[in-house]
Design a protein around this motif. Structure first.
Motif, PDB file in Angstrom:
ATOM      1  N   SER A 172       0.823  -1.206   0.000  1.00 48.29           N
ATOM      2  CA  SER A 172       0.000   0.000   0.000  1.00 48.29           C
ATOM      3  C   SER A 172       0.855   1.254   0.000  1.00 48.29           C
ATOM      4  CB  SER A 172      -0.922  -0.015   1.232  1.00 48.29           C
ATOM      5  OG  SER A 172      -1.704   1.151   1.283  1.00 48.29           O
ATOM      6  N   LEU A 173       1.877   1.290   0.863  1.00 53.68           N
ATOM      7  CA  LEU A 173       2.717   2.476   0.952  1.00 53.68           C
ATOM      8  C   LEU A 173       3.494   2.703  -0.332  1.00 53.68           C
ATOM      9  CD1 LEU A 173       3.829   4.828   2.537  1.00 53.68           C
ATOM     10  CD2 LEU A 173       5.457   3.273   3.639  1.00 53.68           C
ATOM     11  N   SER A 174       3.977   1.635  -0.947  1.00 54.50           N
ATOM     12  CA  SER A 174       4.743   1.811  -2.180  1.00 54.50           C
ATOM     13  C   SER A 174       3.866   2.312  -3.322  1.00 54.50           C
ATOM     14  CB  SER A 174       5.452   0.509  -2.565  1.00 54.50           C
ATOM     15  OG  SER A 174       4.529  -0.533  -2.792  1.00 54.50           O
ATOM     16  N   LEU A 175       2.563   2.058  -3.261  1.00 47.74           N
ATOM     17  CA  LEU A 175       1.665   2.581  -4.294  1.00 47.74           C
ATOM     18  C   LEU A 175       1.490   4.098  -4.187  1.00 47.74           C
ATOM     19  CD1 LEU A 175      -1.231  -0.047  -4.415  1.00 47.74           C
ATOM     20  CD2 LEU A 175       0.459   0.440  -6.196  1.00 47.74           C
ATOM     21  N   LEU A 176       1.777   4.666  -3.023  1.00 49.41           N
ATOM     22  CA  LEU A 176       1.587   6.101  -2.818  1.00 49.41           C
ATOM     23  C   LEU A 176       2.755   6.933  -3.310  1.00 49.41           C
ATOM     24  CD1 LEU A 176       0.109   6.062   0.806  1.00 49.41           C
ATOM     25  CD2 LEU A 176      -1.135   6.390  -1.338  1.00 49.41           C
ATOM     26  N   THR A 177       3.822   6.286  -3.711  1.00 50.47           N
ATOM     27  CA  THR A 177       5.047   6.998  -4.026  1.00 50.47           C
ATOM     28  C   THR A 177       5.394   6.841  -5.491  1.00 50.47           C
ATOM     29  OG1 THR A 177       5.806   6.459  -1.805  1.00 50.47           O
ATOM     30  CG2 THR A 177       7.451   7.313  -3.341  1.00 50.47           C
ATOM     31  N   ILE A 178       5.606   7.961  -6.167  1.00 51.15           N
ATOM     32  CA  ILE A 178       6.026   7.912  -7.565  1.00 51.15           C
ATOM     33  C   ILE A 178       7.448   7.347  -7.642  1.00 51.15           C
ATOM     34  CG2 ILE A 178       6.536   9.309  -9.608  1.00 51.15           C
ATOM     35  CD1 ILE A 178       3.569   9.028  -8.991  1.00 51.15           C
ATOM     36  N   PRO A 210       8.818   4.338  -6.887  1.00 48.76           N
ATOM     37  CA  PRO A 210       9.266   3.807  -5.613  1.00 48.76           C
ATOM     38  C   PRO A 210      10.593   3.070  -5.676  1.00 48.76           C
ATOM     39  CG  PRO A 210       7.450   2.505  -6.487  1.00 48.76           C
ATOM     40  CD  PRO A 210       7.571   3.718  -7.348  1.00 48.76           C
ATOM     41  N   ALA A 211      11.010   2.628  -6.863  1.00 45.28           N
ATOM     42  CA  ALA A 211      12.286   1.905  -6.956  1.00 45.28           C
ATOM     43  C   ALA A 211      13.454   2.783  -6.535  1.00 45.28           C
ATOM     44  CB  ALA A 211      12.496   1.408  -8.391  1.00 45.28           C
ATOM     45  N   ALA A 212      13.264   4.112  -6.586  1.00 47.11           N
ATOM     46  CA  ALA A 212      14.356   5.019  -6.240  1.00 47.11           C
ATOM     47  C   ALA A 212      14.396   5.330  -4.750  1.00 47.11           C
ATOM     48  CB  ALA A 212      14.207   6.320  -7.024  1.00 47.11           C
ATOM     49  N   ARG A 213      13.403   4.879  -4.004  1.00 47.01           N
ATOM     50  CA  ARG A 213      13.326   5.196  -2.576  1.00 47.01           C
ATOM     51  C   ARG A 213      13.909   4.066  -1.739  1.00 47.01           C
ATOM     52  NH1 ARG A 213       8.790   5.241  -0.161  1.00 47.01           N
ATOM     53  NH2 ARG A 213       9.232   6.916   1.286  1.00 47.01           N
ATOM     54  N   GLU A 214      14.044   4.387  -0.435  1.00 47.81           N
ATOM     55  CA  GLU A 214      14.441   3.337   0.488  1.00 47.81           C
ATOM     56  C   GLU A 214      13.266   2.380   0.689  1.00 47.81           C
ATOM     57  OE1 GLU A 214      15.193   4.854   4.394  1.00 47.81           O
ATOM     58  OE2 GLU A 214      13.335   5.975   4.471  1.00 47.81           O
ATOM     59  N   GLU A 215      13.530   1.288   1.365  1.00 42.64           N
ATOM     60  CA  GLU A 215      12.471   0.318   1.658  1.00 42.64           C
ATOM     61  C   GLU A 215      11.287   1.058   2.286  1.00 42.64           C
ATOM     62  OE1 GLU A 215      10.044  -2.670   3.132  1.00 42.64           O
ATOM     63  OE2 GLU A 215      10.988  -1.200   4.440  1.00 42.64           O
ATOM     64  N   PRO A 216      10.067   0.865   1.777  1.00 38.92           N
ATOM     65  CA  PRO A 216       8.939   1.734   2.149  1.00 38.92           C
ATOM     66  C   PRO A 216       8.674   1.887   3.646  1.00 38.92           C
ATOM     67  CG  PRO A 216       8.356   0.393   0.256  1.00 38.92           C
ATOM     68  CD  PRO A 216       9.690  -0.089   0.717  1.00 38.92           C
ATOM     69  N   LEU A 217       8.884   0.838   4.422  1.00 39.98           N
ATOM     70  CA  LEU A 217       8.545   0.909   5.844  1.00 39.98           C
ATOM     71  C   LEU A 217       9.726   1.291   6.729  1.00 39.98           C
ATOM     72  CD1 LEU A 217       6.214  -2.218   6.182  1.00 39.98           C
ATOM     73  CD2 LEU A 217       5.586   0.161   5.767  1.00 39.98           C
ATOM     74  N   ALA A 218      10.853   1.656   6.135  1.00 39.12           N
ATOM     75  CA  ALA A 218      12.060   1.912   6.923  1.00 39.12           C
ATOM     76  C   ALA A 218      11.863   3.059   7.912  1.00 39.12           C
ATOM     77  CB  ALA A 218      13.237   2.208   5.991  1.00 39.12           C
ATOM     78  N   ALA A 219      11.204   4.136   7.482  1.00 42.04           N
ATOM     79  CA  ALA A 219      11.017   5.281   8.376  1.00 42.04           C
ATOM     80  C   ALA A 219      10.149   4.914   9.571  1.00 42.04           C
ATOM     81  CB  ALA A 219      10.397   6.452   7.606  1.00 42.04           C
ATOM     82  N   ARG A 220       9.162   4.064   9.351  1.00 40.59           N
ATOM     83  CA  ARG A 220       8.324   3.627  10.472  1.00 40.59           C
ATOM     84  C   ARG A 220       9.141   2.825  11.482  1.00 40.59           C
ATOM     85  NH1 ARG A 220       2.658   1.516   7.660  1.00 40.59           N
ATOM     86  NH2 ARG A 220       2.337   3.326   6.297  1.00 40.59           N
ATOM     87  N   ARG A 221       9.996   1.942  10.965  1.00 44.34           N
ATOM     88  CA  ARG A 221      10.784   1.101  11.871  1.00 44.34           C
ATOM     89  C   ARG A 221      11.717   1.929  12.742  1.00 44.34           C
ATOM     90  NH1 ARG A 221      11.167  -2.573   7.459  1.00 44.34           N
ATOM     91  NH2 ARG A 221      13.205  -1.707   6.920  1.00 44.34           N
ATOM     92  N   ARG A 222      12.171   3.067  12.226  1.00 48.85           N
ATOM     93  CA  ARG A 222      13.092   3.913  12.994  1.00 48.85           C
ATOM     94  C   ARG A 222      12.377   4.764  14.031  1.00 48.85           C
ATOM     95  NH1 ARG A 222      15.340   4.858   7.739  1.00 48.85           N
ATOM     96  NH2 ARG A 222      14.216   6.846   7.635  1.00 48.85           N
ATOM     97  N   ALA A 223      11.061   4.859  13.954  1.00 49.70           N
ATOM     98  CA  ALA A 223      10.308   5.829  14.755  1.00 49.70           C
ATOM     99  C   ALA A 223       9.927   5.287  16.122  1.00 49.70           C
ATOM    100  CB  ALA A 223       9.049   6.262  14.001  1.00 49.70           C
TER     101      ALA A 223
END
Length: 334
Positions: free
Chosen positions: A102-108, A110-123
Motif C-alpha cells: 500500500s505504501l509503495s503505491l503512494l510513491t512515484i 518507488p524503486a528510487a526510494r528506500e524500503e517503504p517501511l524503513a522510516a516507520r521502523r526507525r520511529a
C-alpha cells in the motif's frame, strides 16, 4: 535492477495490444499500441528478468530490443514499477506485506526510494491515554510497523474501556499501561528513546497541559478524542511550523469571548461517564493512526494546520482549517 510491475496492481488486457495496470483511477495506467515484442516484454517484467534479458525476449518475439528500454522507462515514469532486487511487497511470509504494498503505491517511482517501511521502523511514538481510543491507536501503530510504541496511562482497565482491537475483558483491573505493554512489541535498540511524536488521547480532561509542555519541548504531537457525539483528530502540531492547540483556542476566543472560561471548566470537570460510542472511537483511532503514519512516511497530513472531525450518527469526516494565530507566538521564530 530486475524490474517488477507492482504486484498489488491488477493487470487486465483491454484488447490484444492494450493493457491496463491498476483499477483505481489514482493509480491506473493504460498502455496501448503494443506489438508482439512489447507484449512479450510486458509479460516478463516480473522481478526475475533484468534489462538485457528483457531485450532478448523482445528480439525473440520479433520486436525491437530497444522497445524493452522504452517500456521500462514508461512504466517507471508512471510509478508502477519496482526494483525486484530491493523490494518484494508480495512476499507471502512477510506480515507487513500488505502495508508495504500500500505504501509503495503512494510513491512515484518507488524503486528510487528506500524500503517503504524503513522510516516507520526507525520511529518511536508514545500514546498518552489508553482508553477506547488510545489503546486502539497504539495497537494499530505497532501493527503498521512502527519500531517502538509506548503507552502512558496510570489508570486501571474497566469494562467500559474494552473495545475491539484495544483492551479486552481479561485486562479488567490491570493498569492500562501494563496491559498494553504486554502486546506492544519494542525493538531492543530503541528502549529508553525519547518519542519522535506523541499522541494525546485523553480519557478525561482536554490534554491541553500536556500539549503546552510538548510544544515547549519541541515534540510533535497529535490530539485524538471524542467529545460527546463528535470525534476530533488534530491538530498535528509541528512545533514552530504549524498551528498549535492554543492557536485554535485563540481563534475560538475571537469568535466567543467566553471560550477561555469554557475550556478552563472543561478541564476541571469531575470524572464521570464520558460518552464514547464504540464505532466513533474506532473511527477516531483509525484516523489518528493514519495521520501519524502519514507523518512518519514523509507526507503532510490534513491535521497539520487543521482538524478532521466526524459526528454520529453517520460518521462523515470533514476538515477544518486552523492557521497559526498571530497572538500565539508558537511560530514567531519560524
Amino acid at each position: 535492477m530486475r524490474p517488477l510491475v507492482h504486484p498489488a496492481l491488477a493487470r487486465v488486457w483491454r484488447d490484444p495490444g492494450t493493457v491496463q495496470i491498476g483499477l483505481n483511477p489514482s493509480h491506473a495506467v493504460v498502455l496501448t499500441g503494443l506489438g508482439p515484442g512489447e507484449v512479450a516484454v510486458f509479460r516478463s517484467i516480473d522481478g526475475v528478468h533484468d534489462l538485457p534479458a528483457l531485450r532478448a525476449i523482445a528480439h525473440r518475439a520479433g520486436g525491437d530490443p530497444i522497445a524493452a528500454d522504452r517500456l521500462i522507462e514508461i512504466l517507471d515514469g508512471a510509478g508502477v514499477l519496482l526494483d525486484g532486487d530491493r523490494v518484494r511487497p508480495d512476499d507471502p511470509d512477510d506480515a507487513l506485506a500488505p502495508d508495504r504494498a500500500s505504501l509503495s503505491l503512494l510513491t512515484i517511482a518507488p524503486a528510487a526510494r528506500e524500503e517503504p517501511l524503513a522510516a516507520r521502523r526507525r520511529a518511536a511514538v508514545e500514546v498518552r491515554g489508553a482508553g477506547r481510543i488510545g489503546a486502539v491507536i497504539a495497537r494499530l501503530l505497532a501493527a503498521a510497523g512502527v519500531g517502538r510504541v509506548s503507552v502512558a496511562d496510570g489508570g486501571r482497565t474497566m469494562a467500559r474501556d474494552v473495545t475491539p482491537g484495544g483492551l479486552s475483558l481479561r485486562d479488567a483491573g490491570v493498569p492500562r499501561e501494563l496491559a498494553l505493554s504486554a502486546v506492544l512489541p519494542e525493538a531492543a535498540d530503541q528502549r529508553g528513546r525519547d518519542p519522535d511524536l506523541v499522541v494525546l488521547a485523553p480519557t478525561a480532561g482536554t490534554a491541553r497541559h500536556d500539549a503546552v509542555a510538548l510544544l515547549r519541548d519541541g515534540v510533535p504531537h497529535l490530539i485524538a478524542r471524542v467529545i460527546e457525539t463528535s470525534g476530533v483528530v488534530g491538530p498535528l502540531v509541528l512545533p514552530g511550523q504549524s498551528s498549535c492547540l492554543r492557536c485554535h483556542d485563540l481563534h475560538r476566543a475571537d469568535r466567543d469571548p467566553a471560550w477561555p472560561r469554557v475550556v478552563a471548566q472543561a478541564d476541571g470537570q469531575p470524572n464521570g461517564l464520558a460518552a464514547c460510542d464504540v464505532t466513533l472511537a474506532a473511527q477516531v483511532a483509525a484516523l489518528a493512526a493514519q495521520h501519524v503514519l502519514a507523518h512518519l512516511d514523509g507526507f503532510i497530513p490534513a491535521t497539520v494546520d487543521g482538524t478532521v472531525e466526524t459526528s454520529l450518527p453517520f460518521g462523515l469526516p470533514r476538515r477544518r482549517s486552523w492557521q497559526p494565530h498571530p497572538a500565539c507566538g508558537c511560530t514567531w521564530a519560524a
